[in-house]
Design a protein around this motif. Structure first.
Motif, PDB file in Angstrom:
ATOM      1  N   PHE A 153       0.836  -1.205   0.000  1.00  0.00           N
ATOM      2  CA  PHE A 153       0.000   0.000   0.000  1.00  0.00           C
ATOM      3  C   PHE A 153       0.870   1.254   0.000  1.00  0.00           C
ATOM      4  O   PHE A 153       0.590   2.219  -0.716  1.00  0.00           O
ATOM      5  CB  PHE A 153      -0.914  -0.003   1.226  1.00  0.00           C
ATOM      6  N   TRP A 193       2.334   1.714  -3.415  1.00  0.00           N
ATOM      7  CA  TRP A 193       1.282   2.110  -4.351  1.00  0.00           C
ATOM      8  C   TRP A 193       0.921   3.579  -4.193  1.00  0.00           C
ATOM      9  O   TRP A 193       0.766   4.300  -5.192  1.00  0.00           O
ATOM     10  CB  TRP A 193       0.071   1.214  -4.116  1.00  0.00           C
ATOM     11  N   ASN A 252     -12.710  -8.654  -1.450  1.00  0.00           N
ATOM     12  CA  ASN A 252     -11.847  -7.624  -2.022  1.00  0.00           C
ATOM     13  C   ASN A 252     -12.653  -6.583  -2.790  1.00  0.00           C
ATOM     14  O   ASN A 252     -12.403  -5.368  -2.681  1.00  0.00           O
ATOM     15  CB  ASN A 252     -10.819  -8.262  -2.957  1.00  0.00           C
ATOM     16  N   GLY A 253     -13.626  -7.060  -3.587  1.00  0.00           N
ATOM     17  CA  GLY A 253     -14.423  -6.131  -4.364  1.00  0.00           C
ATOM     18  C   GLY A 253     -15.239  -5.192  -3.490  1.00  0.00           C
ATOM     19  O   GLY A 253     -15.283  -3.978  -3.737  1.00  0.00           O
ATOM     20  N   THR A 304     -12.833  -2.743  -1.656  1.00  0.00           N
ATOM     21  CA  THR A 304     -12.289  -1.756  -2.585  1.00  0.00           C
ATOM     22  C   THR A 304     -13.337  -0.715  -2.924  1.00  0.00           C
ATOM     23  O   THR A 304     -13.038   0.486  -3.002  1.00  0.00           O
ATOM     24  CB  THR A 304     -11.801  -2.456  -3.871  1.00  0.00           C
ATOM     25  N   THR A 324     -13.973   1.597   0.159  1.00  0.00           N
ATOM     26  CA  THR A 324     -12.858   2.501   0.475  1.00  0.00           C
ATOM     27  C   THR A 324     -12.492   3.388  -0.708  1.00  0.00           C
ATOM     28  O   THR A 324     -11.433   4.019  -0.704  1.00  0.00           O
ATOM     29  CB  THR A 324     -11.617   1.690   0.894  1.00  0.00           C
ATOM     30  N   GLY A 381     -11.453   2.649  -3.622  1.00  0.00           N
ATOM     31  CA  GLY A 381     -10.257   2.213  -4.328  1.00  0.00           C
ATOM     32  C   GLY A 381      -9.011   2.087  -3.476  1.00  0.00           C
ATOM     33  O   GLY A 381      -8.002   1.541  -3.932  1.00  0.00           O
ATOM     34  N   TYR A 422      -8.398   0.238  -1.005  1.00  0.00           N
ATOM     35  CA  TYR A 422      -8.078  -1.141  -0.616  1.00  0.00           C
ATOM     36  C   TYR A 422      -7.463  -1.924  -1.779  1.00  0.00           C
ATOM     37  O   TYR A 422      -7.017  -3.053  -1.592  1.00  0.00           O
ATOM     38  CB  TYR A 422      -9.348  -1.852  -0.139  1.00  0.00           C
ATOM     39  N   TYR A 423      -7.400  -1.327  -2.964  1.00  0.00           N
ATOM     40  CA  TYR A 423      -6.937  -2.041  -4.153  1.00  0.00           C
ATOM     41  C   TYR A 423      -5.573  -2.701  -3.981  1.00  0.00           C
ATOM     42  O   TYR A 423      -5.418  -3.881  -4.316  1.00  0.00           O
ATOM     43  CB  TYR A 423      -6.910  -1.097  -5.360  1.00  0.00           C
ATOM     44  N   ALA A 449      -5.876  -5.739  -1.828  1.00  0.00           N
ATOM     45  CA  ALA A 449      -6.600  -6.782  -2.555  1.00  0.00           C
ATOM     46  C   ALA A 449      -5.693  -7.458  -3.575  1.00  0.00           C
ATOM     47  O   ALA A 449      -5.724  -8.688  -3.730  1.00  0.00           O
ATOM     48  CB  ALA A 449      -7.819  -6.176  -3.250  1.00  0.00           C
ATOM     49  N   LYS A 450      -4.878  -6.681  -4.259  1.00  0.00           N
ATOM     50  CA  LYS A 450      -3.982  -7.243  -5.267  1.00  0.00           C
ATOM     51  C   LYS A 450      -2.992  -8.209  -4.634  1.00  0.00           C
ATOM     52  O   LYS A 450      -2.736  -9.295  -5.173  1.00  0.00           O
ATOM     53  CB  LYS A 450      -3.235  -6.118  -5.987  1.00  0.00           C
TER      54      LYS A 450
END
Length: 382
Positions: free
Chosen positions: A18, A21, A319-320, A323, A326, A328, A330-331, A334-335
């Motif tokens: 995170f 990112w 995850n969906g 995400t 939040t 996006g 949490y993306y 999730a990845k």
């Protein structure tokens, strides 16, 4: 030495990724996307260096300074295309045709670039496939599409001769046969691409082999289509039940009001995306298992994948939702979770017996092609 089966391990953490990112996104925005090559290399190096097999870590060796040249060229090309789209539509159309014709060459060069800059331990990977061979695969697919259209027309014509008074039946037979035949052609293309990219990947002087058969992939694709159709039918049935459970079919304003107040119509808002995420996860997991269970290294070292469908679908749904909730943020977490689930389900047999004379694989010079696909958000990493 007894054969061993070694599972891939992933040591990455969602919180660590995170941070990477967030920095990548901010610097990419501040530098008007010029930081994109460094962001991509940082991302890949973190994910690769946290992937382990038999005590050896992956690594990614691309030079972001070299990739910057390709990235700038891509940005200039996109700007030219945008201007032409506004003021010179014929030129924009010509550029589109040129791009799609060059697409296979760019794809092959990008795969070669990614693999030749990937290492496991001290051994580089590589790619031996040629652009010409890939064009042959695509031209065969186009030929199959044309043949499918001809066969569907012939079937429709025969139907018209036998049932001269049933033009609707003729149209139905023609349409259904065209859909079925071209679906088979699309599966054929997917199969040939799996063989092309799978059989031309290298690890040192060892070659990967994909033993996936067309008949196996065709049966699996039929299951995916059947589940898709069944899912749509189920969602439609639930929607009909919800809508007529009250005072008949409500109008749009009434439905929105009921959904906002937490009524049963809220299910119609939540159910379709959840069903789509679940179906996407189902296809991803089954395709992952199907592909890797038919791949081996040097004809002696098979891969095995045991990604559980149920838990992977549940992980993808969580995850969906997170995400989305939040916005996006949490993306990246999730990845990492998805990558960990896929990798840790994968194993390579007889790792301790991978003894061979490795030939060096020099890094590819395809930075421009790689940057094009990166700009289009097509991830071709291993």
């Amino acid at each position: 030495m007894q054969p061993t089966s070694n599972h891939f391990q992933f040591h990455g953490k969602g919180a660590e990724f995170f941070k990477i990112w967030v920095v990548n996104v901010l610097l990419t925005i501040v530098t008007l996307s010029l930081y994109r090559p460094w962001a991509r290399v940082r991302t890949k190096r973190y994910l690769y260096q946290n992937t382990e097999i038999n005590g050896q870590r992956f690594d990614f060796h691309a030079n972001p300074k070299s990739m910057l040249v390709g990235h700038v060229l891509v940005m200039v090309a996109l700007a030219v295309f945008a201007v032409c789209s506004l003021f010179a539509a014929p030129i924009a159309a010509l550029l589109t045709v040129v791009f799609w014709f060059a697409f296979p060459a760019l794809l092959v060069r990008s795969v070669r670039f990614n693999l030749s800059n990937t290492s496991i331990g001290n051994v580089r990977m590589g790619f031996s496939g040629s652009v010409g061979d890939y064009y042959i695969v695509l031209f065969k697919f186009l030929g199959m599409l044309i043949l499918c259209g001809v066969l569907a027309g012939l079937l429709g014509g025969l139907t018209g001769l036998v049932f001269a008074d049933a033009p609707t039946l003729k149209m139905l037979i023609t349409g259904l046969s065209l859909v079925v035949l071209e679906a088979g052609a699309i599966v054929y293309l997917i199969w040939k691409q799996a063989l092309f990219f799978g059989n031309n990947a290298q690890f040192g002087d060892m070659q990967f082999q994909s033993e996936l058969r067309y008949s196996i992939l065709l049966r699996k694709a039929a299951v995916w289509v059947a589940v898709y159709i069944g899912g749509i039918a189920a969602v439609i049935a639930i929607a009909i039940v919800v809508m007529i459970s009250g005072d008949g079919f409500p109008n749009l304003v009434t439905m929105i009001g009921r959904a906002a107040s937490g009524g049963p119509e809220l299910l119609l808002v939540i159910l379709p995306p959840l069903a789509f995420w679940a179906y996407k996860a189902f296809v991803q997991a089954s395709a992952h298992n199907l592909y890797w269970n038919h791949v081996n290294l040097n004809h002696r070292h098979p891969f095995k994948s045991a990604l559980p469908l149920g838990s992977f679908i549940g992980l993808s749904l969580i995850n969906g939702v997170l995400t989305l909730c939040t916005f996006g943020l949490y993306y990246p977490v999730a990845k990492v979770k998805i990558i960990a689930a896929k990798l840790e389900s994968l194993s390579l047999g007889d790792c301790d017996q991978l003894v061979a004379e490795f030939k060096p694989v020099e890094p590819s010079k395809g930075m421009v092609a790689d940057s094009i696909f990166d700009s289009l958000n097509i991830d071709l990493a291993l």
